[in-house]
Design a protein around this motif. Sequence first.
Motif, PDB file in Angstrom:
ATOM      1  N   ASN A 455      10.092 -13.694  -7.711  1.00 19.06           N
ATOM      2  CA  ASN A 455       9.349 -15.684  -7.482  1.00 19.06           C
ATOM      3  C   ASN A 455       8.538 -15.711  -8.737  1.00 19.06           C
ATOM      4  N   GLY A 456       7.935 -15.134  -8.982  1.00 17.37           N
ATOM      5  CA  GLY A 456       7.491 -15.391 -11.011  1.00 17.37           C
ATOM      6  C   GLY A 456       6.031 -15.019 -10.050  1.00 17.37           C
ATOM      7  N   GLU A 457       5.595 -15.040  -8.870  1.00 20.65           N
ATOM      8  CA  GLU A 457       3.806 -15.166  -8.556  1.00 20.65           C
ATOM      9  C   GLU A 457       3.669 -14.048  -9.584  1.00 20.65           C
ATOM     10  N   LYS A 458       3.468 -12.660  -9.756  1.00 13.02           N
ATOM     11  CA  LYS A 458       3.031 -11.670 -10.438  1.00 13.02           C
ATOM     12  C   LYS A 458       3.828 -11.553 -11.737  1.00 13.02           C
ATOM     13  N   THR A 459       3.346 -10.548 -12.159  1.00 12.15           N
ATOM     14  CA  THR A 459       3.906  -9.697 -13.780  1.00 12.15           C
ATOM     15  C   THR A 459       4.217  -8.990 -12.755  1.00 12.15           C
ATOM     16  N   LYS A 460       5.239  -7.994 -13.290  1.00 10.71           N
ATOM     17  CA  LYS A 460       5.800  -6.309 -12.599  1.00 10.71           C
ATOM     18  C   LYS A 460       4.396  -6.046 -12.821  1.00 10.71           C
ATOM     19  N   GLU A 461       3.623  -5.384 -13.685  1.00  7.80           N
ATOM     20  CA  GLU A 461       2.029  -4.798 -14.032  1.00  7.80           C
ATOM     21  C   GLU A 461       2.087  -5.575 -12.573  1.00  7.80           C
ATOM     22  N   ASP A 462       1.224  -6.210 -12.293  1.00  9.71           N
ATOM     23  CA  ASP A 462       0.502  -6.905 -11.761  1.00  9.71           C
ATOM     24  C   ASP A 462       1.036  -6.505 -10.501  1.00  9.71           C
ATOM     25  N   ALA A 463       2.240  -6.219  -9.674  1.00 13.49           N
ATOM     26  CA  ALA A 463       2.962  -6.397  -9.211  1.00 13.49           C
ATOM     27  C   ALA A 463       2.249  -5.338  -8.524  1.00 13.49           C
ATOM     28  N   ILE A 464       3.335  -4.152  -8.929  1.00  9.10           N
ATOM     29  CA  ILE A 464       2.750  -3.178  -8.593  1.00  9.10           C
ATOM     30  C   ILE A 464       1.347  -2.309  -9.023  1.00  9.10           C
ATOM     31  N   ASN A 465       0.206  -3.060  -9.350  1.00 10.20           N
ATOM     32  CA  ASN A 465      -1.090  -2.621  -9.075  1.00 10.20           C
ATOM     33  C   ASN A 465      -0.741  -3.024  -7.641  1.00 10.20           C
ATOM     34  N   ALA A 466      -0.766  -4.695  -7.376  1.00 10.83           N
ATOM     35  CA  ALA A 466      -1.226  -4.929  -5.845  1.00 10.83           C
ATOM     36  C   ALA A 466      -0.287  -3.662  -4.827  1.00 10.83           C
ATOM     37  N   PHE A 467       0.256  -3.476  -5.287  1.00  9.50           N
ATOM     38  CA  PHE A 467       0.967  -2.581  -3.943  1.00  9.50           C
ATOM     39  C   PHE A 467       1.322  -1.060  -4.238  1.00  9.50           C
ATOM     40  N   TYR A 468       0.166  -0.520  -4.976  1.00 12.91           N
ATOM     41  CA  TYR A 468      -0.683   0.205  -4.875  1.00 12.91           C
ATOM     42  C   TYR A 468      -1.911   0.377  -4.296  1.00 12.91           C
ATOM     43  N   ASP A 469      -2.711  -0.910  -4.600  1.00 10.97           N
ATOM     44  CA  ASP A 469      -3.822  -1.561  -3.584  1.00 10.97           C
ATOM     45  C   ASP A 469      -3.286  -1.314  -2.354  1.00 10.97           C
ATOM     46  N   GLU A 470      -2.316  -2.046  -1.502  1.00  6.21           N
ATOM     47  CA  GLU A 470      -1.494  -2.084  -0.534  1.00  6.21           C
ATOM     48  C   GLU A 470      -1.349  -0.457  -0.107  1.00  6.21           C
ATOM     49  N   VAL A 471      -0.605  -0.296  -0.373  1.00  5.01           N
ATOM     50  CA  VAL A 471      -0.564   1.428   0.098  1.00  5.01           C
ATOM     51  C   VAL A 471      -1.992   2.403   0.266  1.00  5.01           C
ATOM     52  N   ALA A 472      -2.300   1.817  -0.402  1.00  3.49           N
ATOM     53  CA  ALA A 472      -3.874   2.389  -0.367  1.00  3.49           C
ATOM     54  C   ALA A 472      -5.010   2.356   0.866  1.00  3.49           C
ATOM     55  N   SER A 473      -4.934   0.788   1.281  1.00  3.22           N
ATOM     56  CA  SER A 473      -4.967   0.603   2.097  1.00  3.22           C
ATOM     57  C   SER A 473      -4.945   0.986   3.225  1.00  3.22           C
ATOM     58  N   VAL A 474      -3.131   0.618   3.790  1.00  3.35           N
ATOM     59  CA  VAL A 474      -3.084   1.598   4.916  1.00  3.35           C
ATOM     60  C   VAL A 474      -3.188   2.786   4.893  1.00  3.35           C
ATOM     61  N   TYR A 475      -3.043   3.148   4.026  1.00  3.82           N
ATOM     62  CA  TYR A 475      -2.612   5.011   3.797  1.00  3.82           C
ATOM     63  C   TYR A 475      -4.105   5.684   3.299  1.00  3.82           C
ATOM     64  N   PRO A 476      -5.231   5.492   3.364  1.00  6.45           N
ATOM     65  CA  PRO A 476      -5.969   6.168   1.799  1.00  6.45           C
ATOM     66  C   PRO A 476      -6.363   7.186   2.065  1.00  6.45           C
ATOM     67  N   GLU A 477      -6.005   8.369   2.617  1.00  6.14           N
ATOM     68  CA  GLU A 477      -5.744   9.373   2.790  1.00  6.14           C
ATOM     69  C   GLU A 477      -4.156  10.586   2.223  1.00  6.14           C
ATOM     70  N   LEU A 478      -3.918   9.096   1.254  1.00  6.68           N
ATOM     71  CA  LEU A 478      -2.400   9.362  -0.158  1.00  6.68           C
ATOM     72  C   LEU A 478      -3.050   9.274  -0.818  1.00  6.68           C
ATOM     73  N   THR A 479      -2.747  10.809  -1.970  1.00  6.14           N
ATOM     74  CA  THR A 479      -3.073  10.661  -3.861  1.00  6.14           C
ATOM     75  C   THR A 479      -2.737   9.559  -4.136  1.00  6.14           C
ATOM     76  N   ILE A 480      -2.869   8.644  -4.689  1.00 12.69           N
ATOM     77  CA  ILE A 480      -1.652   7.432  -5.190  1.00 12.69           C
ATOM     78  C   ILE A 480      -2.290   7.741  -6.789  1.00 12.69           C
ATOM     79  N   ASN A 481      -1.148   8.087  -7.943  1.00  8.57           N
ATOM     80  CA  ASN A 481      -1.907   8.186  -9.369  1.00  8.57           C
ATOM     81  C   ASN A 481      -1.052   7.183 -10.074  1.00  8.57           C
ATOM     82  N   ARG A 482      -1.671   6.175 -10.291  1.00  6.65           N
ATOM     83  CA  ARG A 482      -1.226   4.472 -10.805  1.00  6.65           C
ATOM     84  C   ARG A 482      -1.250   4.713 -12.432  1.00  6.65           C
ATOM     85  N   GLU A 483      -0.149   4.586 -12.323  1.00 12.72           N
ATOM     86  CA  GLU A 483       0.648   4.645 -13.912  1.00 12.72           C
ATOM     87  C   GLU A 483       0.081   3.411 -14.763  1.00 12.72           C
TER      88      GLU A 483
END
Length: 483
Positions: A455-483
């Motif tokens: 939809n052009g709301e975010k760049t691919k990089e920003d969208a992926i970082n937002a994805f990491y943030d969302e997963v970390a919020s829902v599952y704080p017990e998971l290890t997330i290696n941000r690329e």
Amino acid sequence: MKLKKVVSALLVGTMLLSCVACGNNSSNNADKKDENNDSKTPSTESADNNEGDGDDSADATGDGKLVIWTLAEDLGQFADHYMESHPDVEIETRVIQPADYVTTIQTALNGGATEPDVIVGEPQMLEDMFDAGYFEDLDQAPYNAQDYADQIVDYVWEVGQDADGHQRAISYQITPAGFYYRRDIAETVFGTSDPEEVGKLFKDYATILDTAQKVKAAGPYRLFASDSELGFFSGQAPWVVDNTLNVDQVRYDYMDLVVELYQQDLTAYAAQWATPWYQAMSGPVPLLTAETQWGNDDLNVWDATQFASATEGMDTVEVMAYGLPAWGVLTLRDNVGDTSGKWGVCSGPAPGFSGGTYIGISSLSERKDTAWDFVKFCTLDEETADWWIVQSEGDTVSLKSALEKHADDGNETYGGQKLYEFWMNAAEDIDYSIVTRYDKAIGDAWGNAISSVKNGEKTKEDAINAFYDEVASVYPELTINRE
């Protein structure tokens, strides 16, 4: 018996689970599946009560009753059929919306309720429900479920096992995914309608993009109704490995393909499960745009009457293909209209499956003998499987003997194609090990990321970082290696 209270995990990802695939999500996040067009779609809560007499099959309590709580109306039909041959058993069937199902089971069983007797789950619900102790262990006597292991399609049998390999539930159906395509459009554009040849047009993501471009260039056609048709083939690796978020390259490739389909105007922009999505199965459909696909005050894509009025006189296109599991034959059955006989089914770029109703016995039931007889009746009885094939007009059962018996059956809607043989072969490639309890929530978060990019709301990089943030919020017990 004390039940483990696995509450927070069970609540995550219980929304609209009747169409959940192996790690997939709809990139459009369209969750309004038509309740009248697909027998997999649950209705509002209902109960079917029938009186019987006699006591030949009476349960341990001696009251000749059975209570079923289910996600799908199918089991109500199975219950009615069961009572025809077991008039001494009265079955009460309650159909509960997926959004409420797990919470309803939790409330009852954590409170010590001895009803329901028969409970169900879908693949991504089961692990947490097994851990909570809700399902009876079917490997123990008198059930001895492992005696029947060779009779059910392998992956289905595996889905019904807990982490220790104990059988807890069995499904009466298999749900591998494929592409349902219009043979006439394929013949016009590509000169072939043969399922094997058409399957080559969907063999990988790059080929699918090329196929979509050729379909659009050939005339008033689009390859897909929406970009959600690829959701069942969105990844072949688990979202979580060793307690670590796992985003493999195929996920990124899938994101890129969905963005291209959307931004290059290669779909009809008919949101999955909305009015135009169903209408495209029977013929031309108004060509929407990226801006109008979700509807507004003047264009309501969820209301057939309003949609027809608002789109009168618009340019139209015909849709070539839909990506759906085996239960898609039921959806198309009710919507193809004059295109009946013009369809075929072919393989997608990777194996996948979605849904399936897995039946088991509540661990607190006081009617376990009767409940087990009902589970066997639904899943392990060839006469029942034959009945369901006719009754459902095409659902694909999990009992191997029935699949083999009907392997040569042709389906008229699909030009006489032998669909049971096709789905039986497709099921052999399903790898259930990639499914995790995290799939629904993480898959939805990935879908949100894809939507924001296309939809052009975010760049691919920003969208992926937002994805990491969302997963970390829902599952704080998971290890997330941000690329």
